[in-house]
Design a protein around this motif. Structure first.
Motif, PDB file in Angstrom:
ATOM      1  N   ASP A   4       5.861   3.461  -5.906  1.00  0.00           N
ATOM      2  CA  ASP A   4       5.231   2.229  -5.435  1.00  0.00           C
ATOM      3  C   ASP A   4       4.181   2.552  -4.380  1.00  0.00           C
ATOM      4  O   ASP A   4       4.213   3.613  -3.732  1.00  0.00           O
ATOM      5  N   ASP A   5       3.268   1.614  -4.166  1.00  0.00           N
ATOM      6  CA  ASP A   5       2.197   1.800  -3.195  1.00  0.00           C
ATOM      7  C   ASP A   5       2.763   1.789  -1.772  1.00  0.00           C
ATOM      8  O   ASP A   5       3.501   0.867  -1.391  1.00  0.00           O
ATOM      9  N   ALA A   6       2.419   2.804  -0.996  1.00  0.00           N
ATOM     10  CA  ALA A   6       2.961   2.924   0.360  1.00  0.00           C
ATOM     11  C   ALA A   6       2.504   1.779   1.252  1.00  0.00           C
ATOM     12  O   ALA A   6       3.270   1.281   2.079  1.00  0.00           O
ATOM     13  N   ARG A   7       1.241   1.347   1.090  1.00  0.00           N
ATOM     14  CA  ARG A   7       0.738   0.277   1.951  1.00  0.00           C
ATOM     15  C   ARG A   7       1.555  -1.006   1.755  1.00  0.00           C
ATOM     16  O   ARG A   7       1.919  -1.682   2.724  1.00  0.00           O
ATOM     17  N   ALA A   8       1.861  -1.322   0.512  1.00  0.00           N
ATOM     18  CA  ALA A   8       2.660  -2.522   0.237  1.00  0.00           C
ATOM     19  C   ALA A   8       4.053  -2.393   0.850  1.00  0.00           C
ATOM     20  O   ALA A   8       4.606  -3.361   1.393  1.00  0.00           O
ATOM     21  N   CYS A   9       4.614  -1.194   0.784  1.00  0.00           N
ATOM     22  CA  CYS A   9       5.935  -0.939   1.367  1.00  0.00           C
ATOM     23  C   CYS A   9       5.891  -1.132   2.884  1.00  0.00           C
ATOM     24  O   CYS A   9       6.753  -1.777   3.477  1.00  0.00           O
ATOM     25  N   PHE A  10       4.846  -0.561   3.522  1.00  0.00           N
ATOM     26  CA  PHE A  10       4.722  -0.671   4.982  1.00  0.00           C
ATOM     27  C   PHE A  10       4.547  -2.130   5.400  1.00  0.00           C
ATOM     28  O   PHE A  10       5.163  -2.592   6.373  1.00  0.00           O
TER      29      PHE A  10
END
Length: 382
Positions: free
Chosen positions: A336-342
């Motif tokens: 998954d996209d790290a930015r979305a996770c953060f």
């Protein structure tokens, strides 16, 4: 003040230290950092004369240490190493009191010192003073090693990779405690590590070494702003940014040092595990190793007698953690996209996100610390 003047050291034909000159101010937390074999531990051990230089001079408070008796010098300098070296046949209180006893402190003074130091690291005297090292967790043992070094109130404390053998969560906790102790007691700390993150977190001044020489001496902020070499940049894991760079994935930022337990484990053993490794929650997995949820120390302690009664192989009954498993902790996938996770983590009430593999097994966690490191990487890149 500690002062090195043109210090050299060789072993056979290998130059270990090459014309080393620097100063450490009183009350300063100085970290020696660099790759393995750069000479940082040799430098540290010269301060208490465990290693002698071939040439040059070392001064402590204006006095050449060659003019000071080794025993006298070492009793005035605390020393903490990774192996801890607590005396197994002595209690916690007796271990802390070793140097004060050698210096013939009165018994009342020794008891006061032990009480005060244990209080400083949230290990109450009544609970810990009479315990032996084997009854303590690794983090607790290392705390006692630090307190023993501080017990005679030496002006200088030397620490040689003291937390290298600990799990990351315990290590982070001890880093905070050591920094707080140094600031409270206004001692001069000289700390060796190969971990640049540790150096940046702890230091007032960083001395970066390579091949026996000093590459840069600076504050953490100045070293981040203006690293003097590509080697220092690589130690700070500086990331290059650009339009062609692929998107960052969750797998790039997750921590893999997670503590997992099976859902059929007992309440008591899980509480003891969390206490032993200094954490407040555990990830729970099913019998096929797939993710089941999480449990917290708060829930277990609040209602620890209501667990499901189960039978162990030996026929004894125990209370299972099953009623306390929570499934509210958010999950993301490895790719998954790290930015979305953060963004999700920062906007939610969760302290961490569980990262799963395609077959629903636990790969790691993303924490607020992961976000902070990603922001630091972005800052360096810009």
């Amino acid at each position: 003040m500690i002062k090195f003047e043109h210090v050299n050291k060789s072993y056979k034909n290998t130059k270990v230290l090459d014309d080393l000159s620097f100063e450490i101010n009183p009350g300063e937390f100085t970290v020696l950092v660099g790759p393995s074999g750069c000479g940082k531990t040799t430098t540290l051990k010269m301060i208490n004369r465990l290693i002698e230089p071939d040439s040059g001079a070392i001064y402590v408070n204006g006095r050449n240490i060659q003019d000071v008796d080794r025993i006298e010098l070492r009793r005035s300098i605390g020393y903490v190493i990774q192996q801890i070296g607590l005396f197994p046949n002595m209690t916690v209180a007796q271990n802390i009191a070793v140097v004060p006893k050698l210096l013939k402190y009165p018994k009342a003074k020794i008891d006061e010192v032990v009480h005060n130091l244990l209080d400083m690291v949230n290990m109450p005297y009544a609970n810990f003073a009479a315990k032996h090292p084997h009854q303590l967790s690794g983090g607790q043992q290392q705390r006692i090693g630090v307190l023993r070094a501080l017990a005679a109130s030496p002006p200088i404390i030397l620490m040689d990779e003291p937390f290298g053998a600990l799990d990351p969560m315990t290590r982070a906790s001890l880093q905070d405690e050591v920094k707080n102790l140094q600031q409270q007691l206004n001692k001069t700390f000289v700390f060796v590590t190969h971990d640049m993150d540790e150096a940046l977190d702890l230091a007032d001044k960083i001395i970066f070494m390579d091949k026996g020489s000093i590459v840069q001496i600076d504050t953490p902020e100045d070293m981040l702003e203006n690293p003097a070499s590509n080697l220092i940049r690589s130690f700070m894991k500086k990331r290059l940014s650009g339009p062609d760079q692929p998107p960052s994935l969750v797998r790039d930022f997750m921590r893999t040092d997670v503590h997992k337990v099976s859902r059929n484990r007992g309440v008591r053993e899980c509480i003891e595990l969390m206490a032993r490794v200094d954490i407040d929650s555990l990830i729970v997995v099913n019998s096929d190793k797939t993710y089941a949820g999480t449990i917290s120390i708060k829930d277990l302690k609040a209602d620890g007698k209501t667990g499901v009664i189960k039978k162990a192989e030996d026929g004894k009954s125990y209370r299972s953690i099953e009623p306390f498993i929570k499934t509210e902790t958010p999950t993301f996938r490895l790719d998954d996209d790290a930015r979305a996770c953060f963004d999700f983590l920062l906007e939610s009430d969760s302290r961490y996100i569980v990262v799963l593999t395609p077959d629903d097994r636990v790969a790691g966690v993303v924490t607020n610390t992961s976000v902070a490191k990603a922001l630091a990487d972005a800052f360096w890149s810009s």
